[in-house]
Design an enzyme around this catalytic site. Structure first.
Site, PDB file in Angstrom:
ATOM      1  N   GLU A 109     -39.797  19.138 -39.704  1.00 26.11           N
ATOM      2  CA  GLU A 109     -40.155  18.768 -40.825  1.00 26.11           C
ATOM      3  C   GLU A 109     -41.598  17.901 -40.431  1.00 26.11           C
ATOM      4  O   GLU A 109     -42.667  17.999 -41.363  1.00 26.11           O
ATOM      5  CB  GLU A 109     -39.210  17.989 -41.692  1.00 26.11           C
ATOM      6  CG  GLU A 109     -38.162  18.793 -42.626  1.00 26.11           C
ATOM      7  CD  GLU A 109     -37.497  18.013 -43.360  1.00 26.11           C
ATOM      8  OE1 GLU A 109     -36.739  16.953 -43.007  1.00 26.11           O
ATOM      9  OE2 GLU A 109     -37.242  18.252 -44.362  1.00 26.11           O
ATOM     10  N   GLU A 129     -29.755  21.419 -41.314  1.00 21.91           N
ATOM     11  CA  GLU A 129     -29.073  20.106 -42.020  1.00 21.91           C
ATOM     12  C   GLU A 129     -27.822  21.036 -42.455  1.00 21.91           C
ATOM     13  O   GLU A 129     -27.057  20.220 -42.852  1.00 21.91           O
ATOM     14  CB  GLU A 129     -30.117  19.809 -43.102  1.00 21.91           C
ATOM     15  CG  GLU A 129     -31.157  18.748 -42.469  1.00 21.91           C
ATOM     16  CD  GLU A 129     -32.294  19.607 -42.147  1.00 21.91           C
ATOM     17  OE1 GLU A 129     -32.325  20.718 -41.694  1.00 21.91           O
ATOM     18  OE2 GLU A 129     -33.295  18.854 -41.656  1.00 21.91           O
TER      19      GLU A 129
END
Ligand code: NAI
Length: 708
Positions: A109, A129
């Site tokens: 990210e 995730e």
């Protein structure tokens, strides 16, 4: 004077370019200190007029590999990652991320928020995730679709699988691959950007390429099938949908809301528990960390049947030379044939190269002579489940094995301490209980017998890891942890049949709960004759006068052994593995109940689930009291890796805590009133914890009592 910990983030300015280096070994996880110091470094470069571009890179073997697992389950402390990614994206000076190793989760990210991404050729990127029941929460779901398109982003985010640099470049997730020195290449890119006077290219300002609604419908249906029961994939999809319909700022806000909701869900807690538990079981309480393992270089397996062949493969796969011993040439050839076919099938599917297959096969050397085992360091016995056969085998091993060799048995139910006494070295004897198929199933129950030496335990735990298993140390009890609890569940499943449930109904309740298969379909797959043989061998252990269901005997007496005979609890079309309910079985059950004088009744799914699960949980509590498992996490990991307990429910003990032990206890008392105390007396530990409003785990959030 207080001594400050060295910062995990370094900052150096090299002619116009600030080089920010994260150095947080071993894998540069995004701890609070990394987030804070990264933010501080960014702010200082932004304020420094001599800096015209920024490079973010990492020291050591990888770029930021994800979140800090030690912070899992705790209230995260600021600064939060979205703040860091926002500062990166909004930077007035171009930011280049230099990726090597694995840039995953929050690490990726950060890269997505940067203005330019350059990676080494062997780098991998991704947003895993979802595998922990979570979703990206720092812009991943908003920025990735802007770079790679909606369909591709949905694939990456809902599967969580890492993507290699070549594919990431093709798809537009990175801008360049560097073959030489990565940091130098990143600095050169930064200089080129400065020279060209390029303004920052902000990912968030790109348009999300238009996507048809069919893309979402398709992925939703695929995830419902492949990730049955899991909430996280749908949250990921909803967040990507938000990227298509909302502005960046609103999309990021929506992503954060979804992320926080998901992070607080029982599923995320369960998956975190499963993830951390796998590491936890490797640390055995009471085994001093300074006990050295014995050296294991060569292994032998005795018995090349269903289990022995698979066990030999486990060792060969990890590079250990294995002697495989059988009673005669025919049995040996049959066993080796199984191993060859198994490898060939993997190779045919593309899972193994011919060269690798040949190498592994060459590590397995057959023998008929015990003399050939004289030099090996570890011997795993996997012969028939019969104490007399095991006695003869262990006496022969004892006669030839070198002093200090570890002698292991793969027995499912026999007393390992009794087997140890067949030798003159009980301290060297241990259980290594593999699961079928042994080369596939990840669980290994290592069984501590009453005289097993501590360094033998340390060695088998280490070996388990070396061959890619999740090893759990358990005590020497009938069925150890897993099979002992399974026996309780199976008993209730049989009782439910004679009271009015069908195999299909019981199986469906358990698959709806999240198991891949129900107990009757599993029985048909494994072969009912195995359970039947076991039942006969263990008949003397049955409590006199206690209820017993002999339906299995009746099904087997009809020659119905499951899939291999085309019929068991279900029937099977030729060549098919699809279980079809069989009126002949229903008739058999009705007749059986009539003979046993059991009145048939409609049984609801709730009762089926509670009886199947709570019987196991109650046994789990006894197992803890008897120290057959040292901790609840050991029980959970056995069930997660050996019996297909749904990971998103965390295992039976964790799930019991989520249900609230007072509720489980109350239900067991009700079953005791209805069915008698033989099988439904609450375990003292369960009763005690329930009345103290505690859970098996100290951190258990006790669910509110359900008024029944
Ligand atoms: P199996 O019947 O498929 O294989 C046993 C093999 O041992 C046969 O090939 C037989 O020829 C060989 N054998 C018998 N006596 C021998 C001797 N004296 N010396 C050398 N070889 C001998 O049995 P399976 O299923 O592989 O079970 C083996 C052990 O593993 C048993 O103790 C069983 O309880 C245990 N186990 C079985 C599981 C399963 O799902 N089948 C799962 C976990 C453990």
């Amino acid at each position: 004077m207080s001594v400050q910990a060295p910062s995990p983030v370094g900052l150096r300015v090299e002619t116009d370019v600030a080089l920010i280096t994260v150095d947080n070994p071993p894998v540069n996880v995004l701890s609070r200190a990394v987030r804070a110091d990264l933010l501080a470094a960014l702010r200082s470069t932004l304020a420094d007029a001599s800096v015209r571009a920024v490079v973010i890179c990492c020291a050591g073997r990888t770029f930021i590999a994800g979140a800090d697992v030690t912070e899992f389950g705790k209230t995260p402390e600021p600064p939060h990652l979205p703040e860091v990614t926002q500062v990166i994206e909004e930077s007035s000076k171009p930011v280049v991320a230099a990726l090597h190793g694995t840039a995953l989760g929050g690490g990726f990210e950060i890269a997505l928020a940067s203005h330019y991404r350059i990676a080494s050729r062997d780098a991998k990127v991704g947003l895993p995730e979802v595998k922990l029941g979570l979703m990206p929460g720092a812009g991943g779901t908003q920025r990735l679709p802007r770079l790679v398109g909606v369909a591709e982003a949905l694939q990456w985010i809902t599967t969580g699988n890492p993507v290699d640099a070549t594919r990431a470049l093709e798809q537009g997730a990175i801008d360049e691959i560097a073959d030489g020195d990565l940091v130098q290449a990143a600095l050169s890119s930064a200089h080129r950007l400065i020279e060209a006077g390029r303004p920052p290219r902000r990912t968030g300002q790109l348009h999300v390429p238009p996507a048809d609604n069919a893309v979402f419908v398709e992925i939703e249906s695929a995830t419902r099938k492949k990730q049955r029961g899991l909430l996280a994939p749908q949250y990921c999809i909803d967040a990507v949908r938000a990227a298509c319909t909302l502005s960046l700022a609103e999309g990021l806000k929506r992503e954060r809301e979804l992320f926080l909701e998901l992070r607080a869900s029982p599923q995320a807690a369960a998956l975190r528990h499963a993830f951390l538990g796998e590491r936890e079981v490797a640390k055995v309480p009471g085994l001093a960390s300074d006990i050295a393992a014995r050296a294991v270089k060569q292994v032998a397996v005795i018995g090349a049947g269903t289990m022995g062949g698979g066990i030999a493969m486990c060792f060969a796969n990890a590079g250990f030379p294995v002697r495989l011993l059988e009673v005669d040439a025919q049995a040996l050839e049959r066993g080796l044939g199984f191993v060859r076919n198994n490898y060939a099938a993997t190779a045919a599917r593309g899972g193994l190269s011919q060269a690798e297959m040949d190498k592994r096969l060459s590590l397995i050397s057959p023998t008929l002579s015990y003399a050939d085992l004289a030099e090996v360091d570890l011997i795993v016995e996997a012969v028939f489940e019969d104490l007399d056969v095991k006695r003869k085998v262990f006496e022969q091993i004892d006669a030839v094995a070198r002093p200090g060799a570890i002698l292991a048995t793969n027995t499912s139910y026999l007393d390992v301490s009794a087997i140890a006494e067949f030798t003159r070295r009980p301290q060297d004897v241990v259980g290594m209980h593999f699961f079928s198929p042994a080369n596939v199933m990840r669980l290994l129950e290592n069984v501590r017998a009453n005289k097993t030496a501590p360094d033998v335990l340390v060695t088998v735990m280490k070996i388990g890891k070396a061959i890619g298993k999740v090893a759990v140390l358990v005590g020497d009890s009938d069925g150890f942890v897993g099979n002992r609890m399974l026996a309780q569940r199976n008993r209730e499943a049989y009782f439910l049949l004679e009271e009015g449930a069908t195999p299909r109904q019981v199986d469906k309740v358990l698959t709806d709960f999240g198991f891949a298969m129900g107990p009757f379909a599993v029985g048909d797959l494994a072969g009912l004759d195995i359970g039947w043989r076991n039942r006969k061998a263990r008949a003397h252990l049955r409590k006199p006068g206690a209820r017993d269901c002999n339906l299995l005997d009746k099904v087997c007496a009809m020659g119905r052994f499951g899939q291999k005979t085309g019929a068991g609890w279900y029937r099977y079309e030729k060549g098919s593995r699809v279980p079809i309910p069989d009126p002949a079985i229903e008739q058999l059950i009705i007749e059986h109940a009539r003979q046993a004088g059991i009145a048939w009744r409609a049984i609801d799914d709730e009762e089926i689930l509670q009886r199947c699960l709570y019987s196991m949980i109650n046994e789990g509590a006894k197992i803890l009291t008897e120290r057959v498992a040292a901790r609840p996490v050991d029980v959970d990991i056995v069930w997660l890796h050996g019996y297909g307990f749904p990971a998103w429910r965390g295992g039976p003990m964790f799930h019991a805590d989520q249900l609230g032990l007072a509720n489980v206890h109350a239900a067991i008392l009700r079953f005791s009133d209805r069915f008698g105390p033989d099988f439904w007396t609450p375990a003292p530990l369960l009763a005690e914890l329930a009345s103290a409003k505690k859970g098996f785990y100290p951190s258990a959030v006790t669910a509110p009592a359900i008024i029944c």
